[in-house]
Design a protein around this motif. Structure first.
Motif, PDB file in Angstrom:
ATOM      1  N   ASN A  19      65.877  61.492  33.771  1.00  0.00           N
ATOM      2  CA  ASN A  19      65.118  60.937  34.895  1.00  0.00           C
ATOM      3  C   ASN A  19      65.719  61.336  36.231  1.00  0.00           C
ATOM      4  O   ASN A  19      65.013  61.500  37.214  1.00  0.00           O
ATOM      5  CB  ASN A  19      65.054  59.403  34.790  1.00  0.00           C
ATOM      6  N   THR A  20      67.030  61.487  36.211  1.00  0.00           N
ATOM      7  CA  THR A  20      67.718  61.883  37.435  1.00  0.00           C
ATOM      8  C   THR A  20      67.247  63.264  37.869  1.00  0.00           C
ATOM      9  O   THR A  20      66.944  63.497  39.033  1.00  0.00           O
ATOM     10  CB  THR A  20      69.247  61.924  37.207  1.00  0.00           C
ATOM     11  N   ASP A  35      64.398  64.697  36.985  1.00  0.00           N
ATOM     12  CA  ASP A  35      62.994  64.585  37.388  1.00  0.00           C
ATOM     13  C   ASP A  35      62.884  64.170  38.852  1.00  0.00           C
ATOM     14  O   ASP A  35      62.134  64.773  39.613  1.00  0.00           O
ATOM     15  CB  ASP A  35      62.261  63.552  36.525  1.00  0.00           C
ATOM     16  N   ALA A  36      63.650  63.130  39.207  1.00  0.00           N
ATOM     17  CA  ALA A  36      63.600  62.634  40.582  1.00  0.00           C
ATOM     18  C   ALA A  36      64.090  63.701  41.549  1.00  0.00           C
ATOM     19  O   ALA A  36      63.526  63.898  42.621  1.00  0.00           O
ATOM     20  CB  ALA A  36      64.449  61.369  40.699  1.00  0.00           C
ATOM     21  N   HIS A  37      65.136  64.413  41.139  1.00  0.00           N
ATOM     22  CA  HIS A  37      65.708  65.453  41.972  1.00  0.00           C
ATOM     23  C   HIS A  37      64.684  66.576  42.187  1.00  0.00           C
ATOM     24  O   HIS A  37      64.464  67.030  43.302  1.00  0.00           O
ATOM     25  CB  HIS A  37      66.971  65.998  41.305  1.00  0.00           C
ATOM     26  N   LEU A  55      61.417  66.375  41.834  1.00  0.00           N
ATOM     27  CA  LEU A  55      60.290  65.853  42.589  1.00  0.00           C
ATOM     28  C   LEU A  55      60.632  65.874  44.074  1.00  0.00           C
ATOM     29  O   LEU A  55      59.818  66.254  44.911  1.00  0.00           O
ATOM     30  CB  LEU A  55      59.982  64.418  42.133  1.00  0.00           C
ATOM     31  N   ASN A  56      61.871  65.489  44.381  1.00  0.00           N
ATOM     32  CA  ASN A  56      62.307  65.472  45.762  1.00  0.00           C
ATOM     33  C   ASN A  56      62.290  66.869  46.365  1.00  0.00           C
ATOM     34  O   ASN A  56      61.856  67.067  47.495  1.00  0.00           O
ATOM     35  CB  ASN A  56      63.715  64.872  45.827  1.00  0.00           C
TER      36      ASN A  56
END
Ligand SMILES: [Zn+2]
Ligand SMILES: [Zn+2]
Length: 122
Positions: A3-4, A6-8, A10-11
């Motif tokens: 998830n980390t 993914d968030a990275h 996405l950012n």
């Protein structure tokens, strides 16, 4: 993928898109080019290599579509089908599947020197 990550990712996507939005707002040509792009056909990254590959694909598609339209126009004018023989003796279907920059449809048969599809009289 965590998830980390993914968030990275996405950012980074959001940042890249925000930058594009800002650049497009300042550049009419970029804005027009982006508005014309249908990204559903694009895969991977829009880096120079990816864009060049997409460009080559789009040009090839255009050449194939033009070839089909032109071959059908010639067949129609001659009152024959695409499978009819060209003056070179080969079938219209045996000619290149894309048109040249100067509007020709050369024969694709090995050893045939025909430079442009011209249907023989029906
Ligand atoms: Zn020919
Ligand atoms: Zn030929």
């Amino acid at each position: 993928m965590s998830n980390t990550t993914d968030a990275h990712d996405l950012n980074r996507q959001a940042l890249a898109l925000a930058e594009l939005v800002e650049l497009a707002a300042r550049d009419e040509r970029l804005s027009a080019a982006l508005a014309t792009l249908d990204v559903t056909g694009l895969e991977g990254h829009m880096d120079p290599a990816g864009l060049r590959a997409a460009l080559a694909e789009a040009v090839l598609d255009e050449q194939r579509e033009s070839r089909t339209a032109e071959a059908e126009r010639r067949a129609g004018a001659a009152g024959v089908t695409l499978a009819h023989r060209c003056r070179c003796g080969c079938s219209g279907i045996n000619h290149d599947d894309r048109i040249t920059d100067d509007g020709r449809i050369p024969c694709a048969a090995v050893g045939c020197a025909c430079m442009d599809l011209e249907f023989a009289p029906a």
